[in-house]
Design a protein around this motif. Structure first.
Motif, PDB file in Angstrom:
ATOM      1  N   GLU A  87      35.205  35.290  52.868  1.00 27.95           N
ATOM      2  CA  GLU A  87      34.518  34.673  51.737  1.00 27.95           C
ATOM      3  C   GLU A  87      34.627  35.538  50.486  1.00 27.95           C
ATOM      4  N   GLN A  95      38.139  35.096  49.218  1.00 25.91           N
ATOM      5  CA  GLN A  95      38.299  33.792  48.578  1.00 25.91           C
ATOM      6  C   GLN A  95      37.613  33.774  47.206  1.00 25.91           C
ATOM      7  N   LEU A  96      36.452  34.391  47.095  1.00 24.34           N
ATOM      8  CA  LEU A  96      35.757  34.487  45.816  1.00 24.34           C
ATOM      9  C   LEU A  96      36.614  35.244  44.803  1.00 24.34           C
ATOM     10  N   TYR A  97      37.183  36.351  45.245  1.00 21.98           N
ATOM     11  CA  TYR A  97      38.058  37.131  44.359  1.00 21.98           C
ATOM     12  C   TYR A  97      39.277  36.301  43.937  1.00 21.98           C
ATOM     13  N   ASN A  98      39.905  35.636  44.880  1.00 17.97           N
ATOM     14  CA  ASN A  98      41.103  34.848  44.570  1.00 17.97           C
ATOM     15  C   ASN A  98      40.803  33.694  43.615  1.00 17.97           C
ATOM     16  N   ASN A  99      39.651  33.066  43.749  1.00 17.95           N
ATOM     17  CA  ASN A  99      39.287  31.951  42.869  1.00 17.95           C
ATOM     18  C   ASN A  99      38.958  32.393  41.448  1.00 17.95           C
ATOM     19  N   PHE A 100      38.482  33.631  41.298  1.00 19.82           N
ATOM     20  CA  PHE A 100      38.084  34.133  39.984  1.00 19.82           C
ATOM     21  C   PHE A 100      38.808  35.440  39.642  1.00 19.82           C
ATOM     22  N   GLU A 101      40.035  35.570  40.072  1.00 23.38           N
ATOM     23  CA  GLU A 101      40.781  36.813  39.887  1.00 23.38           C
ATOM     24  C   GLU A 101      40.850  37.247  38.427  1.00 23.38           C
ATOM     25  N   VAL A 157      29.983  32.909  39.208  1.00 23.46           N
ATOM     26  CA  VAL A 157      30.044  31.538  38.696  1.00 23.46           C
ATOM     27  C   VAL A 157      29.337  31.444  37.342  1.00 23.46           C
ATOM     28  N   ASP A 163      31.477  33.210  34.678  1.00 24.59           N
ATOM     29  CA  ASP A 163      32.630  32.381  34.314  1.00 24.59           C
ATOM     30  C   ASP A 163      32.203  31.223  33.415  1.00 24.59           C
TER      31      ASP A 163
END
Length: 120
Positions: free
Chosen positions: A14, A17-23, A48, A51
């Motif tokens: 998780e 995935q958080l890092y990849n979504n907001f890299e 979130v 962002d």
């Protein structure tokens, strides 16, 4: 004797995935999340909101980057490269919420264990 928490309790996927979504919100020298699985929800909520704020205010993303997220002396610490009043307030709010919760499960902690850990 049964363990109180599952031994394989992890949220590494998780966090990844958080890092990849907001890299784009992280510095190139970001080493990863140096915190336990219980604080994941606080960090995800912070990212979130950060962002959304940067997007709504049309701020240059390269000026506002997450440098480090870690557990320091039993408390959550979030360090940014570039900030303003709103982001500083958001950091303080997020850190205060997490600092009352167990680093393993995320539930309200009854107190600290030693100087370095919040656990229930």
């Amino acid at each position: 004797m049964a363990a109180r928490y599952p031994r394989n309790y992890s949220r590494e996927e998780e966090y990844e995935q958080l890092y990849n979504n907001f890299e784009y919100l992280f510095c190139t020298s970001f080493w990863g999340f140096e915190i336990g699985p219980g604080w994941f929800e606080f960090i995800a909520d912070f990212i979130v909101k950060m962002d959304r704020y940067i997007t709504e205010k049309d701020l240059p993303r390269e000026d506002y980057r997450i440098m480090q997220v870690k557990n320091k002396f039993g408390t959550l610490r979030i360090y940014l490269a570039g900030s303003d009043f709103y982001l500083n307030t958001l950091i303080a709010e997020t850190e205060a919420q997490a600092n009352d919760c167990c680093i393993i499960c995320g539930k309200k902690a009854l107190g600290s264990i030693g100087v370095y850990t919040q656990m229930c």
